[in-house]
Design a protein around this motif. Sequence first.
Motif, mmCIF file in Angstrom:
data_model
loop_
_atom_site.group_PDB
_atom_site.id
_atom_site.type_symbol
_atom_site.label_atom_id
_atom_site.label_comp_id
_atom_site.label_asym_id
_atom_site.label_seq_id
_atom_site.Cartn_x
_atom_site.Cartn_y
_atom_site.Cartn_z
ATOM 1 N N GLN A 130 2.338 16.389 69.903
ATOM 2 C CA GLN A 130 1.666 17.644 69.580
ATOM 3 C C GLN A 130 0.227 17.342 69.182
ATOM 4 O OE1 GLN A 130 3.975 20.341 67.158
ATOM 5 N NE2 GLN A 130 2.179 21.270 66.223
ATOM 6 N N ASN A 131 -0.707 18.204 69.623
ATOM 7 C CA ASN A 131 -2.117 18.063 69.280
ATOM 8 C C ASN A 131 -2.552 19.308 68.509
ATOM 9 O OD1 ASN A 131 -4.758 17.107 69.213
ATOM 10 N ND2 ASN A 131 -5.311 18.175 71.089
ATOM 11 N N ASN A 132 -3.112 19.092 67.311
ATOM 12 C CA ASN A 132 -3.572 20.190 66.469
ATOM 13 C C ASN A 132 -5.077 20.093 66.267
ATOM 14 O OD1 ASN A 132 -0.854 20.918 66.094
ATOM 15 N ND2 ASN A 132 -0.666 19.572 64.329
ATOM 16 N N SER A 164 -8.436 21.757 64.032
ATOM 17 C CA SER A 164 -8.902 22.571 62.899
ATOM 18 C C SER A 164 -10.404 22.783 63.047
ATOM 19 C CB SER A 164 -8.596 21.848 61.582
ATOM 20 O OG SER A 164 -9.273 22.442 60.510
ATOM 21 N N LYS A 203 0.300 10.381 62.282
ATOM 22 C CA LYS A 203 -0.735 11.211 62.902
ATOM 23 C C LYS A 203 -1.951 10.346 63.249
ATOM 24 C CE LYS A 203 -2.480 14.374 60.116
ATOM 25 N NZ LYS A 203 -2.531 15.421 59.060
ATOM 26 N N SER A 236 -9.475 17.091 64.839
ATOM 27 C CA SER A 236 -8.330 17.099 65.752
ATOM 28 C C SER A 236 -7.349 16.003 65.354
ATOM 29 C CB SER A 236 -8.818 16.868 67.188
ATOM 30 O OG SER A 236 -7.728 16.776 68.078
ATOM 31 N N TYR A 237 -6.055 16.271 65.538
ATOM 32 C CA TYR A 237 -5.098 15.210 65.246
ATOM 33 C C TYR A 237 -3.849 15.353 66.116
ATOM 34 C CZ TYR A 237 -3.320 18.756 61.908
ATOM 35 O OH TYR A 237 -2.858 19.907 61.308
ATOM 36 N N HIS A 241 7.303 17.350 66.377
ATOM 37 C CA HIS A 241 6.950 18.756 66.439
ATOM 38 C C HIS A 241 7.084 19.380 65.048
ATOM 39 C CE1 HIS A 241 8.156 18.063 70.738
ATOM 40 N NE2 HIS A 241 6.986 18.668 70.893
ATOM 41 N N TRP A 242 6.104 20.190 64.695
ATOM 42 C CA TRP A 242 6.162 20.850 63.397
ATOM 43 C C TRP A 242 7.360 21.788 63.361
ATOM 44 C CZ3 TRP A 242 6.506 25.582 61.172
ATOM 45 C CH2 TRP A 242 6.244 25.652 59.794
#
Length: 463
Positions: A50-52, A54, A72, A128-129, A134-135
């Motif tokens: 997963q890529n998040n 902010s 992460k 970015s992280y 998966h959350w």
Amino acid sequence: MADLTVTATPIPGLLLLALPVHGDNRGWFKENWQRAKMTALGLPDFGPVQNNVSYNASVGATRGFHAEPWDKYVSVAAGKIFGAWVDLREGPTFGTVFTTVMGPDAAVFVPRGVGNAFQTLEQGTVYSYLVNEHWSAEAKADYLFVNLADEQLAVDWPLPLVDAEMSQADRDHRRLAEVRPMPAKPVVIVGGNGQVGRALRRRLPGAVATDRSTLDLTDPDSVAAYPWREVGAIVNAAAWTAVDAAETPDGRRDCWRANVDGIAALVRVAAEHRLPLVHLSSDYVFDGTAEWHTEDEPLSPLGVYGQTKAAGDVLVGTLPEHWVLRTSWVIGDGGNFVRTMASLADRGVAPSVVDDQWGRLTFADDLARAVEHLLTTRPAPGVYNVSCDGPVQSWAEIAAAVYAARGKDPAVITPVSTETYGAGKALAPRPRHSALDLTKIIASGFAPADGPAALADYLAALD
């Protein structure tokens, strides 16, 4: 332009990366995540899913400290941050802090249980992280938080926190003294009630031992239901070991179901959850024509049991982080050759014992010590031989040593050939030579027990 580098920090496992940034009149380009190059330099092959991202509009936007129950990989896509990390894991480095300024030319790998925080130094900073789980709402219960203003941590924030843009939740987080450290995920021992499994439980007191009632590798539903997300590593000490029964029609199917289908299920789980796997194997994967067996000898099993163990070795070898621990003539708790010979000696029985099969004993406690060594030192993945060191002996010679240790005359033992011993019996074929070359595991820092001394200690413990 800097070269790609990976550098350790004061927090174990927290790695700082320098990223090459290629710029021209249009802007810049970088390889933000490059698995092959980065893992070659020591970054864990952590398997992001997963890529998040902010986006932070103003200078002084501050977030953290948050420690998630997964790894992460943090980077900056635009702008600049002051990053801060604190170790919230159990152990001597709990509370250790590391800080650095990061732009697009840097990244940080943050292991599970390390708290992550940052403060933006430029407007329009994009943070970015990548994460390798998966959350989920359920996982949120395993998060750890610590207050950004904690006096013990004493982070020197560029913008005082009273003037920073922060959430109320971050302002209200508890102090470090109130944080319960995140424990390491335990090792799971599959087959924890066998003779090696019991030795592993003594050697790895924090491990979770399973048996078929809690984890049955031959049952897909049992494997699927096990809480693998809570596991740190797997040691497989489970196997079908009824060598002679494996040659029967029913035994052949059961042996393959346990030693091949079951291992395939375990390998799938280990791959999905990125779990290291130590798998116990056997000298029976060889036909015994070579007097010494090295780790790279081609597989050549004679019987069904050996064939299934060889197939299991190949399956385990597909994992990135695996150790196949190949052993021979295992002696531990419960019924075994040494106990049988000791009992016969004590009762004055004069047995016939095979004198044309050669090898070295492996005591279960020593095998468990080798497993602990592999899990602790994490040498290169692959196959490692382990048995006692010292002289190669026949079964008859070992029996004679047992009789002598019990104060009985070894001359009452009648040495016989394999063919003579097996006449009229339904026995599986066995390798004549089972001695394992120990060079590789010794080079990794492990010292195998001396065979005669270990036998003496084992016999003394029987009394």
